[in-house]
Design a protein around this motif. Structure first.
Motif, PDB file in Angstrom:
ATOM      1  N   ARG A  96     -11.025  -2.851  -0.230  1.00  0.00           N
ATOM      2  CA  ARG A  96      -9.571  -2.547   0.068  1.00  0.00           C
ATOM      3  C   ARG A  96      -9.270  -2.680   1.742  1.00  0.00           C
ATOM      4  O   ARG A  96     -10.345  -2.842   2.381  1.00  0.00           O
ATOM      5  CB  ARG A  96      -8.895  -1.213  -0.119  1.00  0.00           C
ATOM      6  CG  ARG A  96     -10.033  -0.134   0.233  1.00  0.00           C
ATOM      7  CD  ARG A  96      -9.300   1.336  -0.229  1.00  0.00           C
ATOM      8  NE  ARG A  96      -8.247   1.469   0.412  1.00  0.00           N
ATOM      9  CZ  ARG A  96      -7.392   2.359  -0.143  1.00  0.00           C
ATOM     10  NH1 ARG A  96      -7.220   2.825  -1.090  1.00  0.00           N
ATOM     11  NH2 ARG A  96      -6.109   2.473   0.435  1.00  0.00           N
ATOM     12  N   GLY A  97      -8.051  -2.869   2.249  1.00  0.00           N
ATOM     13  CA  GLY A  97      -7.770  -2.944   3.502  1.00  0.00           C
ATOM     14  C   GLY A  97      -7.805  -1.497   3.990  1.00  0.00           C
ATOM     15  O   GLY A  97      -8.105  -0.322   3.512  1.00  0.00           O
ATOM     16  N   HIS A  98      -6.983  -1.427   5.128  1.00  0.00           N
ATOM     17  CA  HIS A  98      -6.946   0.037   6.028  1.00  0.00           C
ATOM     18  C   HIS A  98      -6.092   0.915   5.227  1.00  0.00           C
ATOM     19  O   HIS A  98      -5.057   0.253   4.673  1.00  0.00           O
ATOM     20  CB  HIS A  98      -6.623  -0.434   7.363  1.00  0.00           C
ATOM     21  CG  HIS A  98      -7.505  -1.223   8.276  1.00  0.00           C
ATOM     22  ND1 HIS A  98      -8.911  -0.758   8.556  1.00  0.00           N
ATOM     23  CD2 HIS A  98      -7.266  -2.208   8.894  1.00  0.00           C
ATOM     24  CE1 HIS A  98      -9.390  -1.726   9.380  1.00  0.00           C
ATOM     25  NE2 HIS A  98      -8.222  -2.643   9.726  1.00  0.00           N
ATOM     26  N   GLU A 130      -0.498   6.933   2.777  1.00  0.00           N
ATOM     27  CA  GLU A 130      -1.420   7.285   1.790  1.00  0.00           C
ATOM     28  C   GLU A 130      -2.021   8.544   2.333  1.00  0.00           C
ATOM     29  O   GLU A 130      -2.616   9.447   1.407  1.00  0.00           O
ATOM     30  CB  GLU A 130      -2.222   5.959   1.428  1.00  0.00           C
ATOM     31  CG  GLU A 130      -3.361   6.154   0.263  1.00  0.00           C
ATOM     32  CD  GLU A 130      -4.174   5.012  -0.053  1.00  0.00           C
ATOM     33  OE1 GLU A 130      -4.782   5.004  -0.912  1.00  0.00           O
ATOM     34  OE2 GLU A 130      -3.993   4.085   0.728  1.00  0.00           O
ATOM     35  N   VAL A 131      -2.482   8.619   3.694  1.00  0.00           N
ATOM     36  CA  VAL A 131      -3.060   9.643   3.989  1.00  0.00           C
ATOM     37  C   VAL A 131      -2.453  11.120   3.680  1.00  0.00           C
ATOM     38  O   VAL A 131      -2.705  12.121   3.298  1.00  0.00           O
ATOM     39  CB  VAL A 131      -3.246   9.766   5.624  1.00  0.00           C
ATOM     40  CG1 VAL A 131      -3.810  11.009   6.212  1.00  0.00           C
ATOM     41  CG2 VAL A 131      -4.376   8.522   5.876  1.00  0.00           C
ATOM     42  N   VAL A 132      -1.023  11.067   4.007  1.00  0.00           N
ATOM     43  CA  VAL A 132       0.020  12.126   3.854  1.00  0.00           C
ATOM     44  C   VAL A 132       0.024  12.491   2.435  1.00  0.00           C
ATOM     45  O   VAL A 132      -0.197  13.848   2.069  1.00  0.00           O
ATOM     46  CB  VAL A 132       1.273  11.918   4.432  1.00  0.00           C
ATOM     47  CG1 VAL A 132       2.371  13.008   3.806  1.00  0.00           C
ATOM     48  CG2 VAL A 132       1.341  11.699   6.036  1.00  0.00           C
ATOM     49  N   PHE A 172      -1.131  16.060   1.092  1.00  0.00           N
ATOM     50  CA  PHE A 172      -0.087  17.194   0.530  1.00  0.00           C
ATOM     51  C   PHE A 172       0.031  16.914  -0.922  1.00  0.00           C
ATOM     52  O   PHE A 172       0.869  17.476  -1.560  1.00  0.00           O
ATOM     53  CB  PHE A 172       0.997  17.027   1.232  1.00  0.00           C
ATOM     54  CG  PHE A 172       0.964  17.304   2.603  1.00  0.00           C
ATOM     55  CD1 PHE A 172       0.975  18.857   2.995  1.00  0.00           C
ATOM     56  CD2 PHE A 172       0.748  16.397   3.694  1.00  0.00           C
ATOM     57  CE1 PHE A 172       0.724  19.160   4.471  1.00  0.00           C
ATOM     58  CE2 PHE A 172       0.508  16.874   5.131  1.00  0.00           C
ATOM     59  CZ  PHE A 172       0.425  18.067   5.208  1.00  0.00           C
ATOM     60  N   GLY A 173      -0.683  16.001  -1.513  1.00  0.00           N
ATOM     61  CA  GLY A 173      -0.612  15.796  -3.071  1.00  0.00           C
ATOM     62  C   GLY A 173      -2.012  16.155  -3.638  1.00  0.00           C
ATOM     63  O   GLY A 173      -2.233  17.378  -3.889  1.00  0.00           O
ATOM     64  N   SER A 174      -2.922  15.286  -3.855  1.00  0.00           N
ATOM     65  CA  SER A 174      -4.109  15.346  -4.556  1.00  0.00           C
ATOM     66  C   SER A 174      -5.114  16.464  -3.853  1.00  0.00           C
ATOM     67  O   SER A 174      -5.843  17.153  -4.602  1.00  0.00           O
ATOM     68  CB  SER A 174      -4.863  14.232  -4.951  1.00  0.00           C
ATOM     69  OG  SER A 174      -5.214  13.401  -3.916  1.00  0.00           O
ATOM     70  N   HIS A 175      -4.779  16.671  -2.448  1.00  0.00           N
ATOM     71  CA  HIS A 175      -5.689  17.396  -1.947  1.00  0.00           C
ATOM     72  C   HIS A 175      -5.030  18.563  -1.047  1.00  0.00           C
ATOM     73  O   HIS A 175      -5.285  19.139  -0.169  1.00  0.00           O
ATOM     74  CB  HIS A 175      -6.527  16.680  -0.841  1.00  0.00           C
ATOM     75  CG  HIS A 175      -7.482  15.835  -1.277  1.00  0.00           C
ATOM     76  ND1 HIS A 175      -7.068  14.359  -1.889  1.00  0.00           N
ATOM     77  CD2 HIS A 175      -8.771  15.760  -1.374  1.00  0.00           C
ATOM     78  CE1 HIS A 175      -8.147  13.787  -2.375  1.00  0.00           C
ATOM     79  NE2 HIS A 175      -9.385  14.557  -1.785  1.00  0.00           N
ATOM     80  N   GLY A 192     -10.985   3.894  -6.726  1.00  0.00           N
ATOM     81  CA  GLY A 192      -9.957   3.386  -7.748  1.00  0.00           C
ATOM     82  C   GLY A 192      -9.365   4.499  -8.663  1.00  0.00           C
ATOM     83  O   GLY A 192      -8.593   4.505  -9.516  1.00  0.00           O
ATOM     84  N   ARG A 193      -9.730   5.806  -8.235  1.00  0.00           N
ATOM     85  CA  ARG A 193      -9.121   6.987  -8.869  1.00  0.00           C
ATOM     86  C   ARG A 193      -8.903   8.095  -7.773  1.00  0.00           C
ATOM     87  O   ARG A 193      -9.800   8.197  -6.768  1.00  0.00           O
ATOM     88  CB  ARG A 193      -9.951   7.383  -9.899  1.00  0.00           C
ATOM     89  CG  ARG A 193     -11.326   8.029  -9.759  1.00  0.00           C
ATOM     90  CD  ARG A 193     -12.021   8.465 -11.008  1.00  0.00           C
ATOM     91  NE  ARG A 193     -13.441   8.719 -10.797  1.00  0.00           N
ATOM     92  CZ  ARG A 193     -13.888   9.918 -10.446  1.00  0.00           C
ATOM     93  NH1 ARG A 193     -12.860  11.019 -10.276  1.00  0.00           N
ATOM     94  NH2 ARG A 193     -14.888  10.229 -10.377  1.00  0.00           N
ATOM     95  N   ALA A 194      -8.041   8.808  -7.592  1.00  0.00           N
ATOM     96  CA  ALA A 194      -7.831   9.789  -6.796  1.00  0.00           C
ATOM     97  C   ALA A 194      -8.970  11.023  -6.713  1.00  0.00           C
ATOM     98  O   ALA A 194      -9.122  11.373  -7.901  1.00  0.00           O
ATOM     99  CB  ALA A 194      -6.467  10.571  -6.711  1.00  0.00           C
TER     100      ALA A 194
END
Length: 497
Positions: free
Chosen positions: A268-270, A275-277, A281-284, A489-491
């Motif tokens: 994948r790219g950078h 995605e960090v946010v 604040f989502g899965s983590h 490929g998965r969170a």
């Protein structure tokens, strides 16, 4: 058992859909402790020693800098230069942390150390307030950037079974720098030894130039294979691990078999800021709350006491300012011994119970010391002894906070996550804590200062409770099992993901 220095056939080849299997993490984690790991610790861990040295030097040499006939700084300007260092550290951590995830660990830990060296030498040649403040801001930026690049590299190169012990020990060497800074300050503040105007300038120049040796040592360190792996270069990552394995096998003999199998990732790219946010604040989300709590609470406690240490001793115990470094030395030794003595328990007993214990002990002892101080029961040396015991535990707790935020998030965003939490803790603790305690000390009443100690104690206890509630088991586990890479490929998320 047989030595394995190359990936299993079929590993590391990138499929048409961009996926590949790699055993790089398992091969790194199975390595016995060796000269290579010592080189990683020394070459990269010097960051914390440099930070401790810089912070202590500026605090201890503040009088000489204030009296410098060439700078002519006021007390307010001395305070502002301290703020400049903190602002530089915050901005440097965020900017270089972002670059570290994009460009690699190795490239950045050269850039940030070069910036530190240049800024430290520049400090010794400053001529007015603005040049001195700029030099301090640039020094802070170099140190802040080091935290992100170096913490990431250390966690990714050290075997899982030793990650907690090593990370705590390395973070604790901040106080080795504080000890060196206090010792140097005693020497250069003695007019019989050297003119203070020359002494404080030479101290910054020499401390910068000495770091050139570290720069040369870092030339022998490779890029993090884990960073290469998640950035779609599994073949290069495997080649570097193979070279490390050959060196370790020559020293230790045949290597043990990996304890777990390969992982499947996708090229994948950078990773983008969005995605960090979403990950934080989502899965983590729970890990974000935990990291913010641990970092902010320890930063408030630390900075509130450390930045007003001299004020308490001079105002309430009548200690001359020139004698303050003698009281810093035992305090610094206690801070250094905490992570070194307790660190291995974070790998054996576990992260959650030990982080809860160290934060909790620091909070309880802080409250007790505050009450004793308010009642006037302590002498200057007894006060110092009390602080030393408190921060024996608080130092291990603070080091564990950095360990936690590094382990909490996927490899793709590790450096930026460390930078964000470091910046938040530095900004919150570096501004609120010293300002509050300074205001309370200014009032001159022990009862007022008691409230500051009780607030610090309450925050440490809140952090202990938060760790007990949201903490997760990371001891002995590969980083990819603690927080699943986004490129899997998965969170990876939640607690223990």
């Amino acid at each position: 058992m047989a030595e394995s220095t190359v990936a299993t056939p079929g590993h590391d080849a990138i499929a048409p859909d961009g996926s590949f299997r790699t055993d790089v993490p398992a091969r790194l984690d199975r390595l016995p402790w060796s000269r290579f790991h010592w080189m990683v610790v020394v070459a990269l861990g010097i960051t914390w020693t440099l930070d401790g040295l810089q912070v202590t030097l500026v605090g201890s040499l503040a009088g000489a800098i204030h009296e410098s006939p060439s700078l002519r700084l006021t007390a307010t300007q001395i305070g502002l230069t301290g703020s400049a260092y903190l602002v530089g550290a915050v901005l440097g951590a965020l900017f270089f942390g972002w670059l570290t995830d994009r460009l690699g660990r190795r490239r950045l830990f050269f850039i940030t150390l070069l910036l530190y060296i240049a800024a430290s030498v520049f400090t010794g040649f400053t001529w007015d307030f603005w040049s001195f403040a700029l030099a301090r801001a640039l020094t802070g930026a170099g140190i802040g950037g080091e935290y992100a690049a170096v913490n990431s590299a250390i966690q990714e190169l050290i075997p899982a079974r030793r990650r907690g012990t090593t990370d705590l020990a390395v973070n604790g060497t901040f106080w080795l720098g504080a000890i060196l800074g206090a010792g140097v300050s005693i020497l250069v503040l003695d007019p019989a030894v050297i003119d203070p105007e020359i002494g404080w300038r030479a101290t910054f120049v020499v401390s910068g130039l000495l770091s050139l040796g570290v720069l040369l040592l870092r030339r022998h360190l490779p890029e993090s294979p884990r960073w290469l792996m998640i950035h779609g270069e599994p073949g290069e990552a495997s080649r570097i691990v193979g070279e490390i394995e050959k060196d370790v096998a020559r020293e230790k003999g045949p290597l043990p078999e990996p304890e777990y199998g390969p992982v499947t990732l996708h090229r994948r790219g950078h990773i983008g800021i969005g995605e960090v946010v979403r990950a934080m604040f989502g899965s983590h989300r729970e890990r974000t709350i935990l990291g913010l709590t641990l970092m902010a609470c320890q930063a408030f406690c630390y900075n509130a006491v450390f930045f007003t240490y001299a004020l308490v001793l001079t105002r309430f115990y009548g200690i001359p300012s020139g004698q303050v470094p003698w009281f810093i030395l035992p305090f610094a030794f206690g801070n250094l011994l905490g992570p070194l003595t307790l660190g291995h328990f974070f790998d054996s007993i576990g992260r959650r119970p030990m982080i809860t214990l160290t934060y909790g002990m620091a909070g309880v002892l802080m409250a007790a010391t505050g009450l004793a101080f308010a009642q006037g029961w302590l002498t200057a040396w007894e006060q110092t002894l009390a602080w030393t015991v408190i921060f024996f535990f608080a130092s291990a707790a603070a080091s564990a906070a950095y360990l936690t935020v590094g382990e909490s998030f996927p490899l793709e965003m590790r450096a930026l996550a460390i930078a964000v939490f470091y910046a938040f803790g530095t900004a919150a603790g570096g501004v609120v804590g010293p300002a509050l305690f300074g205001w309370l000390i200014e009032g001159g009443e022990r009862g007022d200062i008691l409230w500051g100690y009780l607030i610090a104690a309450a925050l440490m206890l809140i952090a202990a409770a938060t760790e007990w509630k949201l903490g997760f088991a990371a001891e002995g586990k590969p980083l990819e099992a603690v927080a699943t890479p986004l490129s899997a490929g998965r969170a990876g998320g939640g607690r223990g993901a």
